[in-house]
Motif scaffolding. Structure first.
Motif, PDB file in Angstrom:
ATOM      1  N   TYR A  55       0.835  -1.189   0.000  1.00  0.00           N
ATOM      2  CA  TYR A  55       0.000   0.000   0.000  1.00  0.00           C
ATOM      3  C   TYR A  55       0.880   1.253   0.000  1.00  0.00           C
ATOM      4  N   VAL A  56       0.528   2.179  -0.863  1.00  0.00           N
ATOM      5  CA  VAL A  56       1.200   3.469  -0.948  1.00  0.00           C
ATOM      6  C   VAL A  56       0.200   4.523  -0.512  1.00  0.00           C
ATOM      7  N   GLU A  57       0.469   5.181   0.592  1.00  0.00           N
ATOM      8  CA  GLU A  57      -0.472   6.138   1.167  1.00  0.00           C
ATOM      9  C   GLU A  57      -0.572   7.405   0.326  1.00  0.00           C
ATOM     10  N   TYR A  58      -1.794   7.952   0.298  1.00  0.00           N
ATOM     11  CA  TYR A  58      -1.970   9.284  -0.270  1.00  0.00           C
ATOM     12  C   TYR A  58      -1.539  10.295   0.790  1.00  0.00           C
ATOM     13  N   ASP A 104       8.488   8.042  -0.476  1.00  0.00           N
ATOM     14  CA  ASP A 104       7.793   6.779  -0.191  1.00  0.00           C
ATOM     15  C   ASP A 104       8.038   5.753  -1.295  1.00  0.00           C
ATOM     16  N   PHE A 105       7.878   6.188  -2.552  1.00  0.00           N
ATOM     17  CA  PHE A 105       8.022   5.229  -3.643  1.00  0.00           C
ATOM     18  C   PHE A 105       9.492   4.872  -3.877  1.00  0.00           C
ATOM     19  N   PHE A 106      10.370   5.806  -3.646  1.00  0.00           N
ATOM     20  CA  PHE A 106      11.809   5.515  -3.706  1.00  0.00           C
ATOM     21  C   PHE A 106      12.160   4.395  -2.725  1.00  0.00           C
ATOM     22  N   ARG A 107      11.660   4.525  -1.501  1.00  0.00           N
ATOM     23  CA  ARG A 107      11.944   3.509  -0.481  1.00  0.00           C
ATOM     24  C   ARG A 107      11.326   2.159  -0.837  1.00  0.00           C
ATOM     25  N   LEU A 108      10.116   2.184  -1.403  1.00  0.00           N
ATOM     26  CA  LEU A 108       9.483   0.933  -1.793  1.00  0.00           C
ATOM     27  C   LEU A 108      10.284   0.248  -2.906  1.00  0.00           C
ATOM     28  N   CYS A 109      10.754   1.029  -3.869  1.00  0.00           N
ATOM     29  CA  CYS A 109      11.552   0.450  -4.949  1.00  0.00           C
ATOM     30  C   CYS A 109      12.883  -0.084  -4.432  1.00  0.00           C
TER      31      CYS A 109
END
Length: 328
Positions: free
Chosen positions: A68-71, A84-89
């Motif tokens: 899940y990626v929070e708004y 957030d997306f950098f960390r997820l990748c």
């Protein structure tokens, strides 16, 4: 979806930023097409929590894992979403990211994380500059519905989608729950979708009460499906509903159980909402009540009903009951 908590590095990740259950259903054909092109036959999915993807896609074989990626809200939300997306990748280490939207934040995050293949809608230089693979959607598609954008994106990238039907697989445990709880209830099962994200999309509850009475000669069981916040109002309506048929308040069901109930039902009648999309997605004939909002027609199971000028309140019980009888 597998139970693996640590997927192998180098898989394909799909980023789906839309928030609703209906949005998730519209994306399923594209998701499967991307997965079928991957060596593994599966993808990682990054989605909003409000899509309820972890509940609904638990039986989806093309999804390896869901994050899940929070708004984010506030002045610096764009920067935080990039981080957030950098960390997820960095955590999942995908070899490719497909971004099913025009926004630039996930493209920037993926680029900074070193993801070498980055695809997306484009539709503007802010995202295109961070993508590695085109072609991009033409700017004339900016105002188009998401389903039209997905279809055009599939064509541009050679994704093979035979049908726009979501064909959602209900979760086996949820099917067992529905059988245990309602298996002895008489058929036909008619499900009323009484909730919606916006008041203007809601047919008045007393119309559903009148509809239940108008269809009472069919017998069977009438389920009222909405969110937990709809339950008190549904209880009040059921207290004055006719006793000639069985009415059940099913607003306490979790979303995966709601989808399972719909897969066992004979007809859905309800507002333009998540349950309407779920009903069509599990192959149930779904009469969608639309006031002044554009009707959905992506599925052969959808039967959109548009009322006269005046919004949802202008839809008559008689017109809905007539179509219901023809659909059973």
């Amino acid at each position: 979806m597998t139970e693996s908590l640590v997927p192998p590095a180098g898989m394909v990740m799909v980023y789906m930023p839309d928030r609703g259950v209906g949005d998730l259903m519209w994306h399923l054909p594209t998701l499967r097409a991307i997965a079928s092109r991957a060596i593994e036959g599966r993808v990682l999915l990054a989605a909003r929590p409000s899509s309820r993807a972890k509940e609904l896609l638990a039986a989806e074989p093309c999804v390896e894992l869901i994050d899940y990626v929070e708004y984010r809200a506030g002045t610096f939300r764009h920067l935080v979403e990039i981080v957030d997306f950098f960390r997820l990748c960095r955590l999942r280490r995908p070899r490719a990211v497909w971004i099913l939207e025009k926004i630039d934040r996930p493209a920037i995050g993926a680029a900074l994380a070193g993801v070498r293949e980055r695809r997306g809608f484009g539709l503007g230089h802010s995202q295109e500059g961070w993508l590695t693979h085109g072609p991009f959607l033409p700017r004339t598609l900016r105002p188009a519905h998401r389903i039209a954008k997905l279809a055009a994106f599939e064509d541009l990238h050679g994704l093979k989608v035979a049908s726009r039907e979501p064909a959602l697989a209900p979760v086996p445990a949820a099917l067992d729950l529905i059988q245990d709880r309602f298996g002895d209830r008489p058929k036909p099962w008619i499900v009323y979708g009484v909730g919606a994200s916006e008041p203007r999309r809601c047919w008045p509850l007393d119309r559903f009460t009148a509809l239940s009475g108008a269809l009472s000669d069919l017998g069977g069981t009438h389920f009222w499906l909405g969110g937990p916040s709809d339950s008190p109002a549904v209880d009040a309506e059921l207290a004055r509903a006719e006793r000639s048929c069985i009415n059940v308040n099913a607003c306490d069901l979790k979303l995966d159980a709601g989808a399972a109930l719909l897969s066992r039902a004979d007809l859905f009648i309800g507002n333009d909402s998540g349950p309407l999309n779920l009903a069509a997605s599990v192959g149930l004939t779904a009469i969608g009540l639309f006031g002044d909002s554009p009707p959905l027609d992506y599925s052969r199971f959808l039967r959109p009903l548009i009322g006269p000028p005046g919004g949802m309140s202008a839809l008559s019980v008689e017109s809905v009951a007539g179509i219901a009888r023809l659909s059973l």
